[in-house]
Enzyme design. Structure first.
Site, short mmCIF file in Angstrom:
data_model
loop_
_atom_site.label_atom_id
_atom_site.label_comp_id
_atom_site.label_asym_id
_atom_site.label_seq_id
_atom_site.Cartn_x
_atom_site.Cartn_y
_atom_site.Cartn_z
N LYS A 30 0.85 -1.20 0.00
CA LYS A 30 0.00 0.00 0.00
C LYS A 30 0.88 1.25 0.00
O LYS A 30 1.56 1.55 0.97
CB LYS A 30 -0.90 0.03 1.24
CG LYS A 30 -1.95 1.14 1.14
CD LYS A 30 -2.67 1.39 2.44
CE LYS A 30 -2.18 2.60 3.19
NZ LYS A 30 -2.05 3.85 2.47
N GLU B 103 9.50 2.14 11.09
CA GLU B 103 10.46 3.25 11.01
C GLU B 103 9.69 4.55 11.00
O GLU B 103 8.81 4.73 10.16
CB GLU B 103 11.32 3.10 9.77
CG GLU B 103 12.10 1.80 9.80
CD GLU B 103 13.05 1.65 8.65
OE1 GLU B 103 13.75 2.62 8.35
OE2 GLU B 103 13.07 0.57 8.04
N CYS C 274 12.86 12.09 6.46
CA CYS C 274 12.83 11.82 7.90
C CYS C 274 14.21 12.06 8.50
O CYS C 274 14.35 12.31 9.69
CB CYS C 274 12.33 10.42 8.20
SG CYS C 274 12.88 9.22 7.02
N GLU D 239 8.25 17.06 15.46
CA GLU D 239 8.68 16.92 14.07
C GLU D 239 7.82 17.81 13.18
O GLU D 239 6.59 17.73 13.22
CB GLU D 239 8.55 15.46 13.63
CG GLU D 239 9.33 15.19 12.38
CD GLU D 239 9.18 13.76 11.87
OE1 GLU D 239 10.08 13.33 11.14
OE2 GLU D 239 8.17 13.11 12.16
#
Ligand SMILES: Cc1cc2nc3c(=O)[nH]c(=O)nc-3n(C[C@H](O)[C@H](O)[C@H](O)COP(=O)(O)OP(=O)(O)OC[C@H]3O[C@@H](n4cnc5c(N)ncnc54)[C@H](O)[C@@H]3O)c2cc1C
Length: 1005
Positions: free
Chosen positions: A676, A757, A791, A887
């Site tokens: 996906k 992750e 990231c 973040e």
């Protein structure tokens, strides 16, 4: 008639005779410098330490700092470490202030060896002395590394100012030879093109020329008025085509078309040099005005070989020194044969190269006054004098400026003088005979094919010969990046962009059990740079399709899990080949669908290719059962089974690489997969499905579902028949998956495995002795490359107090110089963020930042349409502020100040995350400390904190950044496998054969 060979030898011998008459070391100053050179030539390791010390010294402010560095660099040097240095280091401990001063003085004296003056007054003193020796000059302004447009503008202004000074101070100077003086103006300025524009991108020569030409025109205009000469120096290979193109463009303009006092450099160590020189000559003839070429071998050999090996590119330079020498001679001939349009300047200290040019000029009857020899200031003094005595025109290349900005130049000269292959070392340090030095370089070329590409061959041999015990990254050779320096690559990318654009709006189905499945809903995917443009549509899966996919995957598992690993490895390798074939097309798609810059998109496809090949290789390593221990009468084999059905959920920021990495890992290990993609990169996902289908993935083994994470994602995570979830994405979703997967549902066979992750709040620390050119360049790239949406991106830059203001002074103009725009244009660094909700969220964070900290910079101009967030920098950020903890995933950088390294580490480690981190420093002790203490899965020293390469930088973090997995690392596949051990008693009534029956891995049932 005597042969050319004899002539050259005779001429060379004559030069050597004259050199002997004036013999002095070419390194004119004795003392520290000579001792350093001698030590460096004896011991490579010591050379590295010494040169690094020299490199850092000018940036150190206190005596204590100098002594610390001296001790750190030299105290442990055991091999070849001379008593002299050991005594020096000991003395430094006793009288630090004195030693620091002595060391500084020595290094600055050494720099003066190569730098003609720190200011124009000192420079003029040097130039006057040389004039008395009949030696002309070209002046080079030190400080080639510019990180911002402000610095580039300053360089241009300094060039103009210098022209005025030189013209004024040399009034009345006449030509030393009194002949053909019209070809050789007295005032000669060497310009470094890279210092005039901070945003040169090799992929975008048009932009570079558009910015460089307006900065150069005033310099050229003034030079022309003053009767001066301008030379374009040649730098590293990635600037070469732009420099040539700029030269031809600007000197074809009406204003400069008939101006003969322009020159450019050709580097004979480049394989392209012959074609480039021929092209220039042809251009010159069409233009109809003389120009000059300075022929050199090239000053960036180490850099070019290293860079091409790192990126897997064909190396642009020759590998054998005599090849460069031979090419220099061939190009000398070409230049002299075209003397009617081009004036030759031979830039070499090599007597053979010089003698060859002289003899060939004689052969062609060219007068000595019509070409010149150029040599570097502070080097090969006796050769210069010999050439003057022989009646040749000699010009010295004179760097002007201070030691700190001149360090790159100084280190290049030190390297050159101590190079094993260099002429000066051979002649003046090793006393190689004149006859040997004058040998025809062509005879010295090792003709066998292998030697032609020594470095690459060595790399390959190392990898091929490696045993299975060798580090896994080291037996893997990465796919090369596309080199956008090459025009061919630029053209391919442009045509791929056109082609992909022409397919905008196409529709893509789901793929379940090998069948294309359409649903009554289509999800559009838009171009973030122009949200009215629909890149494509994908069928949207709901719960029924998710259920079908699980059934198909479950049904296919039995056969796929029993398929030999070799066959599975070949499947993913075929996928790699297809990715490679469709490389430009897929990169172009990423430019449109997720707004990646060209090189970032290419790096993503490269990573996908690497994942496939690396995991195939790793599977071959893991696939064989391994005997656990040698014991008589019993055999125990350790081996692996696949886990079952894997659900792969990927993010949009590396839309093909990460999806492909997790999928190929799951497939190669024998799991069946439901793939996906992120909702924002569904077309990339659909393309990857096509790639695997073409590679021959059996029906049901890989299923493609696009749809809402909150609907089908949540359903599949909780599904009793899903055994493994491989997820990369946000912390919020990652933690939900982690939690949800821990719940055992009725009928569930396996404990679910989660490969998870998540994000980061990555910090880089800048030490007080850091190389600021590098620290700023890399920080800017790490923070703003791909709009800060990696990231791994830098979001907290921690500056030590004493460095804080100095870094900011350069960092903010550097951010202000970034090219923000639609990444369809090559060379754009900052594009739009992925979608409207990201856009709004990041702008909200900017508002939070404004209320918490000081807005130090925000770009003023961004394109009006599309999701463009202006690059933003906050200062006075404190560790507990939201912008320092949460973040943001956008082009927003927080600057934090730390008292010392202790505090900096505390701040860096003081978040929930531990993904990437970095450190800029030239202190070996501090570097060791940060390596040991920085809490991050990937720690980077003196480089950017983004751009992990498969096999080389296994990637992934811990704390709230992830579950401790390393994509692209040797242990990654283990997460997709179940370990088993089968033990067999192989004795039969005392009969104990040496080997049992187990030949093949027992397959999953
Ligand atoms: C006046 C002047 C201006 C210069 N301007 C420039 C410039 O604009 N741009 C620039 O790049 N350089 C420039 N240089 C530097 C020049 O390129 C050389 O690095 C330097 O002069 C040494 O070459 P040489 O012929 O003097 O010495 P040599 O000792 O004969 O040659 C050394 C050179 O050989 C080459 N070499 C070394 N090892 C190998 C190998 N294994 N395989 C292949 N080739 C190898 C390298 O180019 C090295 O510098 C300039 C030099 C001078 C004198």
């Amino acid at each position: 008639m005597r042969s050319l060979k004899n002539e050259i030898e005779q001429r060379g011998m004559r030069i050597f005779e004259l050199v002997e008459q004036h013999l002095e070391s070419p390194f004119s100053k004795a003392g520290f410098h000579q001792r350093m050179m001698a030590l460096s030539m004896r011991d490579e390791q010591l050379k590295v330490h010494l040169f690094r010390l020299v490199d850092v010294l000018p940036s150190l402010r206190t005596s204590a700092e100098v002594i610390e560095h001296l001790q750190e660099y030299l105290a442990d040097t055991s091999d070849g470490f001379t008593p002299l240095i050991r005594a020096g280091v000991r003395l430094a401990g006793v009288v630090p202030w004195l030693s620091a001063r002595v060391l500084r003085w020595n290094v600055s004296e050494m720099a003066h060896q190569f730098i003609a003056g720190e200011n124009p007054r000192d420079l003029m003193k040097t130039l006057r002395k040389r004039r008395a020796q009949k030696i002309g000059f070209t002046v080079d302004l030190l400080g080639e590394a510019v990180v911002s447009e402000r610095e580039a503008d300053e360089y241009a202004a300094r060039c103009l100012e210098l022209l005025e000074i030189l013209a004024r101070e040399t009034q009345g100077w006449t030509d030393p030879l009194g002949k053909n003086s019209g070809l050789f103006p007295v005032v000669n300025l060497s310009v470094k093109i890279s210092a005039l524009y901070s945003q040169i991108n090799p992929a975008d020569p048009t932009d570079a020329i558009a910015h460089l030409a307006p900065k150069l025109r005033p310099i050229l205009r003034r030079a022309r008025e003053l009767g001066a000469f301008i030379n374009f120096d040649m730098e590293s290979y990635d600037h070469k085509n732009i420099t040539l193109e700029l030269f031809k463009t600007i000197f074809t303009e009406r204003e400069f078309k008939d101006w003969p006092h322009a020159g450019i450099v050709i580097q004979a160590y480049l394989r392209d040099a012959d074609a480039d020189l021929r092209d220039l000559i042809e251009w010159g003839r069409a233009r109809g005005t003389r120009f000059t070429v300075r022929l050199v071998k090239g000053a960036y050999w180490d850099y070019e070989t290293m860079k091409s090996r790192q990126n897997g590119w064909d190396c642009p330079v020759f590998f054998q020194k005599p090849e460069s020498d031979t090419n220099f001679e061939a190009l000398s001939r070409l230049l002299l044969e075209n003397e009617s349009i081009v004036t030759a300047a031979f830039g070499s200290h090599n007597v053979r190269s010089i003698a060859h040019a002289q003899v060939f000029a004689d052969e062609l009857g060219i007068d000595r006054s019509r070409f010149e020899f150029q040599l570097l200031y502070g080097m090969a003094g006796p050769i210069k004098r010999a050439l003057v005595e022989l009646g040749y025109r000699v010009r010295e290349y004179c760097p002007l400026g201070e030691l700190l900005p001149g360090m790159a130049y100084l280190v290049r000269r030190l390297l050159e003088n101590t190079s094993n292959e260099g002429f000066l070392r051979a002649k003046f340090a090793e006393n190689v005979s004149a006859a040997e030095l004058l040998r025809n370089p062509d005879e010295l070329i090792k003709k066998d094919g292998a030697a032609r590409s020594v470095a690459c061959v060595q790399d390959r041999q190392r990898k091929n010969d490696a045993s299975l015990d060798t580090a896994s990254g080291d037996i893997y050779e990465n796919s090369p990046l596309v080199n956008f320096v090459c025009k061919e690559s630029q053209d391919k990318m442009r045509s791929a962009l056109r082609e992909v654009r022409s397919r905008f709006g196409e529709k893509y189905p789901l793929v379940i059990g090998g069948e294309k499945v359409w649903t009554d809903q289509l999800t559009p995917s838009v171009n973030p740079s122009a949200p009215t443009e629909i890149v494509g549509y994908a069928a949207k899966a709901g719960i029924p399709e998710a259920e079908r996919a699980v059934k198909a995957a479950r049904a296919a598992f039995r056969k796929w899990s029993r398929t030999p690993f070799e066959e599975r490895a070949r499947l993913v390798e075929r996928a790699a080949e297809i990715l490679e074939r469709r490389r430009f097309e897929l990169s172009a798609l990423e430019v449109f669908e997720v707004a990646k810059a060209w090189s970032e998109a290419d790096a993503d496809i490269r990573e996908a290719i690497d994942f496939c090949r690396f995991y195939a290789q790793q599977m071959r390593r893991l696939g064989r059962p391994k005997l656990t221990q040698q014991v008589p009468g019993e055999e125990s084999y350790h081996h692996y089974w696949p886990r079952g059905v894997a659900f792969v959920v990927a993010p949009w920021n590396f839309p093909i690489a990460i999806l492909c990495g997790m999928t190929s890992a799951a497939l190669v290990t024998g799991n069946t997969v439901i793939m996906k993609p992120s909702e924002q990169s569904i077309i990339c996902g659909a393309m990857l499905m096509q790639v695997f289908e073409e590679a021959g993935v059996p029906p049901g083994v890989l299923n493609f579902l696009s749809g809402h994470g909150s609907v089908i994602g949540a359903h599949l995570v909780d599904h009793k028949d899903v055994d493994l979830i491989a997820f990369t994405g946000s912390r919020e979703v990652g933690l939900k998956i982690w939690e949800s997967a821990g719940v055992t549902r009725p009928g569930q066979r396996e404990l679910k495995r989660v490969v998870c992750e998540m994000g980061g709040k990555n910090a880089m620390i800048v030490d007080s002795d850091a190389d600021l050119d590098e620290a700023i360049g890399y920080s800017i790239y790490s923070a703003f490359g791909y709009q800060g949406q990696k990231c791994s991106a830098l979001s907290r830059l921690i500056l030590l107090e004493e460095n804080h203001d100095r870094v900011l002074e350069r960092l903010i103009p550097a951010a202000a110089s970034l090219r923000v725009g639609d990444p369809e244009e090559p060379g754009i660094m900052v594009g739009p963020v992925i979608d409207e909700s990201a856009y709004r969220r990041i702008l909200d964070y900017i508002e939070i930042g404004k209320s918490e900290a000081t807005l130090a910079y925000q770009a003023k101009e961004v394109p009006p349409h599309g999701y463009f967030v202006p690059p933003t920098i906050f200062t006075e950020v404190k560790p507990d502020m939201r912008i320092a903890r949460e973040e943001i995933f956008g082009p927003v950088l927080s600057i934090l100040k730390a008292r010392d390294l202790d505090e900096a580490l505390e701040v860096a480690n003081g978040t929930d995350y531990a993904l990437t981190g970095g450190f800029f420093s030239r202190s070996p002790a501090n570097i060791e400390r940060v390596k040991a203490q920085l809490e991050a899965g990937n720690v980077y020293i003196n480089r950017s904190c983004t751009g992990a390469i498969v096999g080389r930088h296994p990637f992934g973090g811990f704390k709230m950044s992830g579950g401790g997995t390393k994509a692209g690392g040797e242990d990654y596949l283990l997460h997709f496998l179940l370990p088993r051990v089968v033990t067999e008693n192989i004795t039969r009534h005392g009969l104990a054969p040496e080997r049992g029956s187990l030949q093949r891995p027992p397959l999953a049932q």
